[in-house]
Design a protein around this motif. Structure first.
Motif, PDB file in Angstrom:
ATOM      1  N   ASP A 234       6.766  -1.597  81.935  1.00 53.49           N
ATOM      2  CA  ASP A 234       8.170  -1.212  82.026  1.00 53.49           C
ATOM      3  C   ASP A 234       9.083  -2.426  81.877  1.00 53.49           C
ATOM      4  O   ASP A 234      10.095  -2.375  81.167  1.00 53.49           O
ATOM      5  CB  ASP A 234       8.444  -0.516  83.359  1.00 53.49           C
ATOM      6  CG  ASP A 234       7.795   0.850  83.456  1.00 53.49           C
ATOM      7  OD1 ASP A 234       7.492   1.440  82.392  1.00 53.49           O
ATOM      8  OD2 ASP A 234       7.577   1.329  84.581  1.00 53.49           O
ATOM      9  N   LEU A 235       8.740  -3.529  82.553  1.00 52.64           N
ATOM     10  CA  LEU A 235       9.547  -4.741  82.424  1.00 52.64           C
ATOM     11  C   LEU A 235       9.417  -5.356  81.038  1.00 52.64           C
ATOM     12  O   LEU A 235      10.396  -5.871  80.485  1.00 52.64           O
ATOM     13  CB  LEU A 235       9.149  -5.762  83.488  1.00 52.64           C
ATOM     14  CG  LEU A 235       9.706  -5.567  84.895  1.00 52.64           C
ATOM     15  CD1 LEU A 235       9.278  -6.705  85.804  1.00 52.64           C
ATOM     16  CD2 LEU A 235      11.232  -5.444  84.875  1.00 52.64           C
ATOM     17  N   VAL A 236       8.221  -5.316  80.470  1.00 53.97           N
ATOM     18  CA  VAL A 236       8.036  -5.844  79.116  1.00 53.97           C
ATOM     19  C   VAL A 236       8.946  -5.105  78.142  1.00 53.97           C
ATOM     20  O   VAL A 236       9.650  -5.714  77.322  1.00 53.97           O
ATOM     21  CB  VAL A 236       6.567  -5.732  78.680  1.00 53.97           C
ATOM     22  CG1 VAL A 236       6.423  -6.008  77.185  1.00 53.97           C
ATOM     23  CG2 VAL A 236       5.694  -6.705  79.472  1.00 53.97           C
ATOM     24  N   ARG A 237       8.977  -3.782  78.234  1.00 50.54           N
ATOM     25  CA  ARG A 237       9.814  -3.000  77.319  1.00 50.54           C
ATOM     26  C   ARG A 237      11.302  -3.178  77.641  1.00 50.54           C
ATOM     27  O   ARG A 237      12.138  -3.190  76.731  1.00 50.54           O
ATOM     28  CB  ARG A 237       9.422  -1.532  77.392  1.00 50.54           C
ATOM     29  CG  ARG A 237       8.045  -1.248  76.796  1.00 50.54           C
ATOM     30  CD  ARG A 237       7.780   0.252  76.654  1.00 50.54           C
ATOM     31  NE  ARG A 237       6.548   0.488  75.928  1.00 50.54           N
ATOM     32  CZ  ARG A 237       5.357   0.675  76.505  1.00 50.54           C
ATOM     33  NH1 ARG A 237       5.273   0.688  77.833  1.00 50.54           N
ATOM     34  NH2 ARG A 237       4.278   0.859  75.778  1.00 50.54           N
ATOM     35  N   ARG A 238      11.625  -3.331  78.915  1.00 48.88           N
ATOM     36  CA  ARG A 238      13.032  -3.505  79.299  1.00 48.88           C
ATOM     37  C   ARG A 238      13.619  -4.771  78.678  1.00 48.88           C
ATOM     38  O   ARG A 238      14.760  -4.780  78.214  1.00 48.88           O
ATOM     39  CB  ARG A 238      13.144  -3.555  80.815  1.00 48.88           C
ATOM     40  CG  ARG A 238      14.561  -3.842  81.319  1.00 48.88           C
ATOM     41  CD  ARG A 238      14.596  -3.924  82.833  1.00 48.88           C
ATOM     42  NE  ARG A 238      15.892  -4.361  83.328  1.00 48.88           N
ATOM     43  CZ  ARG A 238      16.159  -4.620  84.597  1.00 48.88           C
ATOM     44  NH1 ARG A 238      15.209  -4.456  85.519  1.00 48.88           N
ATOM     45  NH2 ARG A 238      17.361  -5.017  84.959  1.00 48.88           N
ATOM     46  N   TRP A 239      12.837  -5.852  78.665  1.00 44.35           N
ATOM     47  CA  TRP A 239      13.350  -7.132  78.188  1.00 44.35           C
ATOM     48  C   TRP A 239      12.913  -7.462  76.763  1.00 44.35           C
ATOM     49  O   TRP A 239      13.207  -8.545  76.269  1.00 44.35           O
ATOM     50  CB  TRP A 239      12.904  -8.249  79.147  1.00 44.35           C
ATOM     51  CG  TRP A 239      13.549  -8.111  80.487  1.00 44.35           C
ATOM     52  CD1 TRP A 239      12.979  -7.670  81.644  1.00 44.35           C
ATOM     53  CD2 TRP A 239      14.917  -8.373  80.805  1.00 44.35           C
ATOM     54  NE1 TRP A 239      13.878  -7.641  82.666  1.00 44.35           N
ATOM     55  CE2 TRP A 239      15.092  -8.076  82.177  1.00 44.35           C
ATOM     56  CE3 TRP A 239      16.017  -8.835  80.069  1.00 44.35           C
ATOM     57  CZ2 TRP A 239      16.317  -8.227  82.823  1.00 44.35           C
ATOM     58  CZ3 TRP A 239      17.232  -8.989  80.710  1.00 44.35           C
ATOM     59  CH2 TRP A 239      17.382  -8.676  82.067  1.00 44.35           C
ATOM     60  N   TRP A 240      12.207  -6.538  76.107  1.00 41.77           N
ATOM     61  CA  TRP A 240      11.756  -6.745  74.730  1.00 41.77           C
ATOM     62  C   TRP A 240      12.973  -6.994  73.829  1.00 41.77           C
ATOM     63  O   TRP A 240      13.889  -6.182  73.770  1.00 41.77           O
ATOM     64  CB  TRP A 240      10.984  -5.524  74.260  1.00 41.77           C
ATOM     65  CG  TRP A 240      10.322  -5.665  72.928  1.00 41.77           C
ATOM     66  CD1 TRP A 240      10.909  -5.602  71.701  1.00 41.77           C
ATOM     67  CD2 TRP A 240       8.930  -5.900  72.686  1.00 41.77           C
ATOM     68  NE1 TRP A 240       9.975  -5.767  70.710  1.00 41.77           N
ATOM     69  CE2 TRP A 240       8.749  -5.952  71.282  1.00 41.77           C
ATOM     70  CE3 TRP A 240       7.813  -6.054  73.507  1.00 41.77           C
ATOM     71  CZ2 TRP A 240       7.489  -6.157  70.689  1.00 41.77           C
ATOM     72  CZ3 TRP A 240       6.567  -6.260  72.924  1.00 41.77           C
ATOM     73  CH2 TRP A 240       6.417  -6.307  71.529  1.00 41.77           C
ATOM     74  N   ARG A 277      15.223 -14.171  79.840  1.00 41.88           N
ATOM     75  CA  ARG A 277      14.287 -13.082  80.143  1.00 41.88           C
ATOM     76  C   ARG A 277      13.877 -12.307  78.898  1.00 41.88           C
ATOM     77  O   ARG A 277      12.904 -11.545  78.926  1.00 41.88           O
ATOM     78  CB  ARG A 277      14.891 -12.141  81.187  1.00 41.88           C
ATOM     79  CG  ARG A 277      15.175 -12.844  82.507  1.00 41.88           C
ATOM     80  CD  ARG A 277      15.515 -11.887  83.630  1.00 41.88           C
ATOM     81  NE  ARG A 277      14.339 -11.113  84.033  1.00 41.88           N
ATOM     82  CZ  ARG A 277      14.338 -10.268  85.061  1.00 41.88           C
ATOM     83  NH1 ARG A 277      15.444 -10.078  85.765  1.00 41.88           N
ATOM     84  NH2 ARG A 277      13.247  -9.594  85.383  1.00 41.88           N
ATOM     85  N   ASP A 278      14.582 -12.517  77.794  1.00 41.93           N
ATOM     86  CA  ASP A 278      14.234 -11.856  76.545  1.00 41.93           C
ATOM     87  C   ASP A 278      13.192 -12.632  75.745  1.00 41.93           C
ATOM     88  O   ASP A 278      12.859 -12.243  74.622  1.00 41.93           O
ATOM     89  CB  ASP A 278      15.490 -11.667  75.689  1.00 41.93           C
ATOM     90  CG  ASP A 278      16.135 -12.992  75.300  1.00 41.93           C
ATOM     91  OD1 ASP A 278      16.066 -13.950  76.097  1.00 41.93           O
ATOM     92  OD2 ASP A 278      16.717 -13.073  74.203  1.00 41.93           O
ATOM     93  N   ARG A 279      12.695 -13.718  76.301  1.00 39.61           N
ATOM     94  CA  ARG A 279      11.687 -14.514  75.593  1.00 39.61           C
ATOM     95  C   ARG A 279      10.316 -14.222  76.192  1.00 39.61           C
ATOM     96  O   ARG A 279      10.113 -14.345  77.389  1.00 39.61           O
ATOM     97  CB  ARG A 279      12.017 -16.004  75.678  1.00 39.61           C
ATOM     98  CG  ARG A 279      13.303 -16.357  74.937  1.00 39.61           C
ATOM     99  CD  ARG A 279      13.611 -17.827  75.028  1.00 39.61           C
ATOM    100  NE  ARG A 279      14.898 -18.128  74.385  1.00 39.61           N
ATOM    101  CZ  ARG A 279      15.509 -19.310  74.480  1.00 39.61           C
ATOM    102  NH1 ARG A 279      14.952 -20.289  75.182  1.00 39.61           N
ATOM    103  NH2 ARG A 279      16.661 -19.496  73.879  1.00 39.61           N
ATOM    104  N   THR A 489       5.235 -14.603  79.897  1.00 34.29           N
ATOM    105  CA  THR A 489       6.675 -14.575  80.077  1.00 34.29           C
ATOM    106  C   THR A 489       7.196 -15.984  79.832  1.00 34.29           C
ATOM    107  O   THR A 489       6.762 -16.921  80.492  1.00 34.29           O
ATOM    108  CB  THR A 489       7.020 -14.148  81.523  1.00 34.29           C
ATOM    109  OG1 THR A 489       6.269 -12.980  81.852  1.00 34.29           O
ATOM    110  CG2 THR A 489       8.493 -13.865  81.660  1.00 34.29           C
ATOM    111  N   LEU A 490       8.105 -16.144  78.893  1.00 36.39           N
ATOM    112  CA  LEU A 490       8.591 -17.483  78.552  1.00 36.39           C
ATOM    113  C   LEU A 490       9.883 -17.860  79.259  1.00 36.39           C
ATOM    114  O   LEU A 490      10.320 -19.005  79.165  1.00 36.39           O
ATOM    115  CB  LEU A 490       8.781 -17.611  77.035  1.00 36.39           C
ATOM    116  CG  LEU A 490       7.526 -17.411  76.183  1.00 36.39           C
ATOM    117  CD1 LEU A 490       7.823 -17.736  74.719  1.00 36.39           C
ATOM    118  CD2 LEU A 490       6.359 -18.238  76.690  1.00 36.39           C
ATOM    119  N   GLY A 491      10.516 -16.913  79.941  1.00 39.67           N
ATOM    120  CA  GLY A 491      11.709 -17.212  80.730  1.00 39.67           C
ATOM    121  C   GLY A 491      11.441 -16.967  82.201  1.00 39.67           C
ATOM    122  O   GLY A 491      10.355 -16.543  82.587  1.00 39.67           O
ATOM    123  N   GLY A 492      12.444 -17.265  83.035  1.00 35.72           N
ATOM    124  CA  GLY A 492      12.269 -17.043  84.460  1.00 35.72           C
ATOM    125  C   GLY A 492      13.264 -17.813  85.296  1.00 35.72           C
ATOM    126  O   GLY A 492      14.414 -18.031  84.871  1.00 35.72           O
TER     127      GLY A 492
END
Length: 555
Positions: A234-240, A277-279, A489-492
């Protein structure tokens, strides 16, 4: 207080930070939502690849590298473009990247050796790039495999932590899920959360989430090393991001279920800034594991450069969408050129399958993980490696055939469609084979395969001699169905070079620190948009080390 420091997350970054704090005589409570019988998080499952610059291993193979060239490659890949203005999400990520490349070209190797971490002598060439000197990719081989793979990386830091337990400096709190951070007078002074019940499970398997109690711990500082979001679809798709096209409907999962991003909301709630967060970094060469440990368990093929890469409709992918060259470029192409389909294909020969196909993960490389010289030599002297053969034998995603027409029919049977046209597939294969009738030719992939074999490592273990696909001596033909595999995840959390979590105004959040993937491997995104590979484990090592040392000095 319960300790000097509470560390949230018993993955690699958490272990390294804890080991540094213990070395300085600090008291640590290490909490994790999983059992502390198994430490090391997803790093334990990794192939153990480490990015090093101008190493003795490179020099022995005739590879000329330098910090300047590595920094050129890093910045060309990262594409930092959020450096100015009030947003400036890349400011600290770039600082971390510069420090990391310097470390990889300097102290990193000797530090690893001091910890007892050895390296396989053959250096791999990952992410070969987009074809430009200043763009994405490694100009030279830099992928150093740990002797012992992921478990070999985890081992010395786990040992240091367990020694800390014996010394009374470390308390392990497994099955403790942090749900919030405690703030006192504007500073983070502890954590609170749920105690989880349930029976012990094998490493990586999903564990129960039954709440059997609550807890609260206090300390002078809290270090969050809780990892990324790769198992949270869900988070992967949210920030894709739109630049990668549409997210697949079906993906395989490259990390255990506990890599869920559950600490991001609690960190943001106390004022820490989440950036970039989009990376994200997902692979396009994923296979469902024939023996899954966690839900949707996927394995990545680490391909050599020779396979033909086709989309779901049987169309050859354009340069630089070649095996092992540009991961995110290929992902973006597939998700925009044929977004209605979630798979693509490698087409190769059995010779290529045996020489060029390796699998990511410690459990898929028993020879390297078990430090067996005899078994490693078997990679060179035998046909298809046993772990690869198991995927062939399962029949779920690999088909073999003696003719192009039979191969196309089996590809279509596997997907239950008629997307691959046999006549078009034959045209592609025959056109490729004609490029091998002499030493010239205009096919970019063929030229790059020939160039790759000038590298001793490629010639020895990674790149098959160029040959015609339709030569029966190299048959049968092979087709492998590939899926998108979620991973990094490349951002954070944005942090300064000491690992202190920063607020939106750029000032540190008192008492809060972060390291590893939850911090984009440093600064909220030291990779920028793309990775050079071997830099995820290395980012956890470097980040945990930086935070542990800086925090120990400040207490």
């Amino acid at each position: 207080m319960d300790a000097d420091v509470v560390v949230v997350g018993a993955g690699l970054a958490g272990l390294v930070a804890t080991s540094e704090l213990v070395a300085a005589g600090r008291r640590v409570v290490l909490v994790d939502q999983e059992s502390t019988t198994h430490l090391g998080g997803q790093a334990w499952w990794s192939f153990g690849g480490l990015f090093l610059v101008d190493s003795p291993e490179q020099r022995r193979m005739g590879i000329r590298d330098s910090e300047e060239l590595a920094w050129q490659d890093w910045t060309g890949s990262a594409g930092f473009d959020r450096l100015e203005g009030p947003d400036a999400q890349d400011r600290w990520g770039r600082e971390w990247a510069r420090a990391y490349v310097a470390w990889a070209a300097g102290e990193k190797r000797s530090w690893l050796r001091e910890k007892g971490i050895g390296l396989f002598p053959v250096v791999g060439w990952a992410e070969r790039g987009d074809g430009s000197a200043t763009g994405h990719g490694n100009s030279v081989p830099r992928f150093h495999i740990t002797w012992g793979t992921g478990p070999g990386v985890v081992e010395p830091f786990e040992r240091a932590v367990r020694d800390g337990v014996e010394q009374g400096l470390v308390e392990l709190r497994g099955r403790h899920r942090v749900t919030g951070l405690v703030v006192t007078d504007g500073a983070v002074t502890g954590v609170r959360g749920d105690v989880l019940g349930g029976a012990e499970v094998e490493r990586g398997a999903p564990s129960g989430r039954e709440v059997v109690g609550t807890f609260e711990l206090s300390a002078q500082a809290v270090v969050v090393t809780s990892g990324g979001i790769g198992a949270n679809a869900d988070l992967v798709r949210r920030w894709w991001p739109d630049r990668l096209g549409t997210p697949p409907v079906e993906m395989v999962t490259g990390v255990p279920a506990y890599v869920d991003g559950s600490m991001l909301d609690p960190v943001e709630a106390v004022g820490a800034r989440l950036v970039n967060r989009d990376r994200m970094w997902h692979y396009v060469e994923g296979l469902p594991n024939h023996s899954p440990v966690w839900p949707g368990h996927g394995i990545r093929i680490l391909p050599g450069p020779s396979s033909l890469w086709l989309d779901a409709l049987g169309r050859r992918l354009p340069f630089p969408c070649l095996p092992g060259f540009d991961t995110l470029g290929t992902l973006a192409h597939l998700r925009t050129a044929a977004p209605e389909h979630d798979h693509s294909w490698f087409v190769a020969t059995t010779t290529i399958l045996g020489k060029e196909y390796a699998l990511s993960g410690s459990e898929q490389n028993p020879d390297l993980t078990g430090r067996s010289v005899r078994q490693v030599l078997g990679r060179v002297t035998t046909g298809v490696p046993a772990p690869v053969q198991r995927f062939v034998d399962s029949g779920a995603d690999v088909v073999l055939a003696d003719t192009v027409e039979e191969l196309a029919a089996r590809m279509n049977a596997l997907t239950g469609s008629s997307l691959v046209d046999a006549a078009e597939l034959r045209r592609l294969v025959e056109a490729r084979d004609r490029e091998l009738t002499n030493d010239y030719g205009k096919d970019v992939q063929t030229a790059l395969v020939r160039a790759a074999r000038r590298s001793r490592g490629d010639r020895l273990v990674r790149t098959a001699p160029p040959h015609r696909f339709l030569d029966p001596k190299h048959g049968p033909l092979v087709a492998v169905r590939l899926r998108v595999l979620t991973r990094k995840t490349l951002g954070g959390v944005q942090t300064d070079l000491d690992g202190r979590a920063l607020a939106a105004n750029g000032t540190p959040v008192p008492g809060l620190w972060a390291a590893g993937e939850v911090a984009g491997f440093g600064g909220g995104g030291m990779h920028g948009y793309r990775s050079l590979e071997g830099t995820f484990l290395g980012g956890c090592l470097f980040g945990g080390r930086q935070v542990g040392r800086a925090l120990a000095a400040s207490l």
